[in-house]
Structures are given as C-alpha cells and as structure tokens.
Scaffold this motif. Structure first.
Motif, PDB file in Angstrom:
ATOM      1  N   THR A  19       1.329 -22.763  16.023  1.00 51.04           N
ATOM      2  CA  THR A  19       2.514 -23.554  16.332  1.00 51.04           C
ATOM      3  C   THR A  19       2.720 -23.544  17.847  1.00 51.04           C
ATOM      4  OG1 THR A  19       3.506 -22.947  14.233  1.00 51.04           O
ATOM      5  CG2 THR A  19       5.000 -23.750  15.939  1.00 51.04           C
ATOM      6  N   PRO A  20       2.911 -24.726  18.448  1.00 52.46           N
ATOM      7  CA  PRO A  20       3.142 -24.758  19.895  1.00 52.46           C
ATOM      8  C   PRO A  20       4.445 -24.034  20.271  1.00 52.46           C
ATOM      9  CG  PRO A  20       2.693 -26.960  19.040  1.00 52.46           C
ATOM     10  CD  PRO A  20       2.873 -26.058  17.865  1.00 52.46           C
ATOM     11  N   SER A  21       4.501 -23.553  21.488  1.00 57.59           N
ATOM     12  CA  SER A  21       5.708 -22.874  21.974  1.00 57.59           C
ATOM     13  C   SER A  21       6.749 -23.909  22.387  1.00 57.59           C
ATOM     14  CB  SER A  21       5.350 -21.981  23.164  1.00 57.59           C
ATOM     15  OG  SER A  21       4.839 -22.783  24.210  1.00 57.59           O
ATOM     16  N   GLY A  22       7.949 -23.435  22.638  1.00 55.04           N
ATOM     17  CA  GLY A  22       9.003 -24.303  23.150  1.00 55.04           C
ATOM     18  C   GLY A  22       9.824 -25.003  22.093  1.00 55.04           C
ATOM     19  N   LEU A  23       9.759 -24.557  20.834  1.00 54.37           N
ATOM     20  CA  LEU A  23      10.534 -25.192  19.763  1.00 54.37           C
ATOM     21  C   LEU A  23      11.914 -24.554  19.646  1.00 54.37           C
ATOM     22  CD1 LEU A  23       7.853 -25.388  16.930  1.00 54.37           C
ATOM     23  CD2 LEU A  23       8.668 -27.260  18.351  1.00 54.37           C
ATOM     24  N   ALA A  27      13.608 -25.968  14.546  1.00 58.04           N
ATOM     25  CA  ALA A  27      12.255 -26.511  14.412  1.00 58.04           C
ATOM     26  C   ALA A  27      11.256 -25.411  14.059  1.00 58.04           C
ATOM     27  CB  ALA A  27      11.841 -27.229  15.686  1.00 58.04           C
ATOM     28  N   GLN A  28      11.445 -24.211  14.593  1.00 54.70           N
ATOM     29  CA  GLN A  28      10.569 -23.080  14.262  1.00 54.70           C
ATOM     30  C   GLN A  28      10.681 -22.699  12.794  1.00 54.70           C
ATOM     31  OE1 GLN A  28      11.236 -19.708  16.826  1.00 54.70           O
ATOM     32  NE2 GLN A  28      10.888 -20.903  18.680  1.00 54.70           N
ATOM     33  N   ASN A 118       0.002 -31.086  21.067  1.00 59.06           N
ATOM     34  CA  ASN A 118       1.057 -30.075  20.917  1.00 59.06           C
ATOM     35  C   ASN A 118       2.435 -30.689  21.175  1.00 59.06           C
ATOM     36  OD1 ASN A 118      -0.346 -27.726  20.114  1.00 59.06           O
ATOM     37  ND2 ASN A 118      -0.953 -27.300  22.221  1.00 59.06           N
ATOM     38  N   GLU A 119       2.532 -31.571  22.158  1.00 56.45           N
ATOM     39  CA  GLU A 119       3.809 -32.235  22.435  1.00 56.45           C
ATOM     40  C   GLU A 119       4.210 -33.136  21.272  1.00 56.45           C
ATOM     41  OE1 GLU A 119       7.372 -33.396  24.037  1.00 56.45           O
ATOM     42  OE2 GLU A 119       6.109 -31.681  24.568  1.00 56.45           O
ATOM     43  N   ARG A 122       5.716 -30.910  18.764  1.00 54.98           N
ATOM     44  CA  ARG A 122       7.082 -30.539  19.139  1.00 54.98           C
ATOM     45  C   ARG A 122       8.070 -31.659  18.815  1.00 54.98           C
ATOM     46  NH1 ARG A 122       4.422 -29.255  23.836  1.00 54.98           N
ATOM     47  NH2 ARG A 122       3.845 -27.078  23.953  1.00 54.98           N
ATOM     48  N   ARG A 123       7.715 -32.880  19.184  1.00 54.41           N
ATOM     49  CA  ARG A 123       8.620 -34.015  18.948  1.00 54.41           C
ATOM     50  C   ARG A 123       8.857 -34.233  17.455  1.00 54.41           C
ATOM     51  NH1 ARG A 123       7.308 -38.797  23.302  1.00 54.41           N
ATOM     52  NH2 ARG A 123       7.407 -37.474  25.160  1.00 54.41           N
ATOM     53  N   GLU A 126      11.032 -31.277  16.080  1.00 49.78           N
ATOM     54  CA  GLU A 126      12.439 -31.372  16.503  1.00 49.78           C
ATOM     55  C   GLU A 126      13.142 -32.518  15.775  1.00 49.78           C
ATOM     56  OE1 GLU A 126      13.972 -29.097  18.053  1.00 49.78           O
ATOM     57  OE2 GLU A 126      12.345 -28.005  19.024  1.00 49.78           O
TER      58      GLU A 126
END
Length: 178
Positions: A19-23, A27-28, A118-119, A122-123, A126
């Motif tokens: 899982t990409p970081s920054g969620l 979202a996580q 990865n972006e 994330r989108r 979210e």
C-alpha cells in the motif's frame, strides 16, 4: 492482420504490491487488495507475478495483452490435442501465427510500481473512503432548518465510476494497453 485472443485466464497473485504511503486513516482502513484489483481491471500492467493462459485464434501477429509477460509454452490445437510448437517472432515483439488455435502459458507481472500508479491508488482509496463516510447506500437526503432546505442526491453508479471520478483513471491512461 492480427490474431484474436479469445480467452484469458489470469491466476491470482500471491500478494499485491504494498500500500502506498500518505493515505488518510479512513483510506488506510480499506481493503488494499480490493483497490489493487480495481486498478488491475483498468490497466494491462501487472506489478506482482501470477500465472496466465491465453487461447488465441487466427493468423497474423499477436502480442500478449498483459505486461510484462513471460511465455513458457506455446501449443497449437491439432486433431484432438494440444501440440508444442515454436512460432516465429513478429517485428513488433510478439509472435507470428500462421493460423489455427494456440495456447500460450506463462506468467505476467513484476517490477517496481511507478509513482504515478501509486498516486492513482491514493486517489482511488481517498475517493472510496470519502464515499463510504458519506453514508454509503443512501440515495438521497434532505435537511430543512427553518426556511433553509438542502437536498443531496447520490448517483447509484457512483461506486462504479470511482476510477473516473477520483482522477485515478486519467493517471493510468498510459498503462491501459500492453
């Protein structure tokens, strides 16, 4: 002339990419494998290895529709059974099929997940987290306080349109075809 893929059987990977970081926390909390499955349904690239089998008919050039692909065996249907065959390479990196029905088996997937993918994850995550938080399953709602009235209607197809509405689909455009 191009040969036609008439069946594709793709195995499940042992795992999906991390899982990409920054969620956000919401979202996580979502099922990351389900998000990767939605992304993979949208694109031709695979980032974790799994088995694959294609049945291809016709003559002409053929390329694996998923990438990166490693073909282990190629067989042609003769009489009542599959028979191993060696095909000539095509000038564009695929195979030249002289005609008939062929079975290609091998693996697809591998490599590093590009930052743009990865972006997109994330989108999409979210967007899905926001939709879940916004009363999942509620089609419409109205709030009235005195003379002020606010109405909101949710499309029943909003979840199906998540890839487009989140902006993830635009980021994945270059990964749509192998």
């Amino acid at each position: 002339m191009t040969a036609t893929t008439i069946r594709q059987v793709e195995g499940a990977p042992a795992s999906y990419p991390p899982t990409p970081s920054g969620l956000s926390t919401a979202a996580q909390a979502l099922d990351a494998d389900a998000i990767w499955q939605r992304i993979e349904a949208w694109i031709a690239w695979r980032f974790t290895e799994r088995s694959v089998e294609w049945i291809v008919e016709g003559c002409g050039e053929w390329h694996p529709p998923l990438t990166p692909a490693s073909i282990a065996t190629v067989e042609v249907w003769k009489a009542d059974a599959w028979e191993a065959v060696t095909l000539s390479p095509s000038p564009m990196g695929g195979y030249c099929l002289p005609g008939g029905t062929y079975r290609f088996t091998g693996t697809v997937g591998g490599g590093t997940v590009p930052e743009v993918v990865n972006e997109a994850f994330r989108r999409l995550a979210e967007y899905m987290a926001a939709r879940t938080a916004a009363k999942a399953g509620v089609m419409s709602e109205s709030v009235r306080a005195g003379s002020v009235s606010i109405s909101r209607r949710s499309s029943p197809s909003a979840a199906a349109q998540a890839m487009s509405n989140s902006g993830a689909g635009d980021l994945l455009r270059s990964y749509r075809r192998a």
